[in-house]
Design a protein around this motif. Structure first.
Motif: not given
Length: 532
Positions: A221-226, A228-239
């Motif tokens: 999540l920290a890498v995604a935030e760096l 520019g990827v939003e948290r919920q979008v990043a979580l769904q991608g990880m799922y």
């Protein structure tokens, strides 16, 4: 003699020129990838690599990834993957050059790659020459590879810091030795970002269909935030990201005597801290339950690690401790005296699973759990093969009518795991089948037009469901549109190929109307590629 010196000089000059050309090509491929994430640490690198790649894909970033651990894999931007071919089955950091060059053909927004170097000097070369990451990840510092990076954990931490990018950013979830990482980061003018595992909620962790840790998710999540990827979008991608083949898993079997058995393969966690974390998580989730039994597999070239596994037995509180492999004494002697009476020596340098497994299963009660720790090679591989032959436990309740504890879904472990060997074809087919979905393709034939065509057209078969005339018209229009687009692209590509042949410009890295990358078959020569 002078002739030999002349040949040596010419050969040296040629090799120097070839090396310079190779280096320039590699750096050009690197610079075509804006964001490069290098994942390093002791445990969880492959899982973090996949999580980071999934989070970035969720943010619509074209992302290529490569893992090294249990199964070295090249992961394409659409999340499909394939094993990394290694000549003679030997891993070498030089393979990163080919991975970068292959990744650059996709023109990706990001490359997430796992560090495959262990020696401190090679870790520095991997960063400064091969990857040149813009974002580094240092997941944790654990007791492993002490001979190469030790002897103390502080030394291991400083060795891992050699993969930090200069004038870049590094993300870590290591808390105990954060001050050491901060010192090394300051020396490299690198911004150190702490990914707090407590920022990941239990609800977010339950969204995964496979076992993972809050530390790993927090880093991704920290890498995604760096980037520019939003948290919920990043979580769904990880799922949605496929798990590593070596992911922590729990299988349920029925023994020949009819006993139910839950088996957890924790061989991948080679250090005591990671082993305890994995087993405690399985207990907390109810994936395994007590009565708990532990099997330690020993290797003669890992005597120190054998003893480390014996030392953590009081923390696990098992009913039985089975020791297999050689020398079994190295693990038994490390078990504290008050727990040593629960140890059962089933070891032996050449004992087959048919010899020690019946004695192991006979001492276990029905409905108990077995956790395998230590090293997988040798008797550990035979144990996995033996269990793979047992029938799976498909029942929903125990023999006494009690509810069976729920287990999180996970990818099954293969019978044999060897990070330096080619994987069996059957295993590869099962793994790929679990990650892909077959999509039916409807081919629409080109319909001739005109009175003559109508006269010679064969009558259409009568079926219960006829084509909708409007649907047929729309399909024909779409087919014509694609054919025209392909014809325009072919004409443009042919012109550009002619220009290259005349030496006026290089081949462009273009894409056809269907999104497939087109590249020349060779630089400066050869035949134009086929567009059919």
């Amino acid at each position: 003699m002078l002739y030999l010196y002349f040949v040596l000089l010419i050969g040296g000059v040629f090799l120097l020129a070839a090396g310079i050309v190779e280096q320039r090509r590699h750096y050009a491929a690197l610079h075509s990838i804006p964001s490069r994430v290098l994942v390093n640490g002791i445990r969880g690198k492959s899982s973090i690599t996949r999580l980071c790649a999934g989070a970035l894909r969720g943010g619509d970033l074209v992302t290529v990834a490569k893992t090294t651990g249990t199964a070295a894999r090249f992961i394409h931007p659409d999340a499909t993957e394939e094993p990394v071919y290694r000549k003679f089955g030997i891993a070498n950091v030089v393979e990163q050059i080919g991975i970068v060059r292959r990744a650059a053909t996709y023109r990706p927004d990001a490359l997430v790659i796992e560090c495959m170097a262990v020696m401190p000097a090679l870790q520095e070369v991997n960063q400064s020459k091969l990857i040149r990451s813009t974002i580094g990840v240092l997941c944790n510092v654990r007791e492993d590879h002490l001979a190469e990076m030790g002897p103390t954990l502080d030394d291991v931490a400083r060795s891992l810091c050699r993969s930090m990018p200069e004038n870049g950013i590094c993300v870590t979830a290591e808390k105990e030795r954060f001050h050491i990482l901060q010192e090394e980061a300051d020396a490299r003018n690198c911004e150190l970002v702490y990914a707090d595992p407590e920022s990941v909620t239990d609800a977010e962790l339950r969204g995964f269909s496979w076992f993972t840790f809050k530390e790993n998710v927090a880093i991704a999540l920290a890498v995604a935030e760096l980037l520019g990827v939003e948290r919920q979008v990043a979580l769904q991608g990880m799922y949605d990201a496929p798990p590593d083949p070596g992911v922590l898993s729990v299988e349920r079997y029925v023994t020949p005597e009819g006993k139910r058995l839950a088996f957890a393969n924790v061989f991948a966690a080679n250090d005591p801290e990671s082993t305890l974390m994995n087993i405690n998580q399985l207990l907390d989730l109810g994936a395994v339950n007590r009565p708990l039994n532990v099997v330690i597999n020993c290797r003669p070239d890992r005597v120190e690690r054998n003893g480390q596994m014996g030392e953590i037995i009081p923390d696990l509180k098992p009913d039985n401790v089975f020791v297999i492999g050689h020398p079994a004494k190295s693990a038994i002697d490390a078990i504290p005296a008050e727990w040593r009476d629960r140890a059962v020596d089933l070891g032996g340098e050449r004992r087959s699973a048919e010899e020690f497994m019946p004695a192991l299963l006979d001492r276990m009660a029905s409905g108990s759990s077995l956790v395998a720790i230590g090293n997988i090679h040798g008797q550990g591989e035979e144990l996995l093969e033996y269990l793979a032959e047992l029938p799976a436990d498909e029942s929903e309740s125990g023999s006494a009518g009690e509810e069976r504890p729920p287990a999180a879904a996970a990818v099954s472990q293969p019978a044999r795991l060897d990070p330096f060997a080619t994987y069996p074809v059957a295993y590869e087919e099962r793994y790929q089948a679990s990650q892909t979905q077959e999509i039916p393709v409807v081919r629409i034939p080109v319909q001739p037009s005109g009175p003559a065509a109508d006269a010679h057209r064969a009558p259409e078969p009568q079926t219960e469901q006829q084509w909708d005339p409007h649907a047929r018209a729309r399909a024909q229009q779409e087919w014509d549109r694609r054919a025209q687009a392909q014809e325009r692209w072919d004409h443009q590509a042919r012109q550009q190929w002619d220009q290259q042949a005349e030496g006026r410009q290089a081949w462009p890295h273009a894409e056809d109307p269907h999104g497939r990358p087109r590249h020349p078959t060779a630089e400066g020569g050869g035949q134009p590629p086929s567009y059919s």
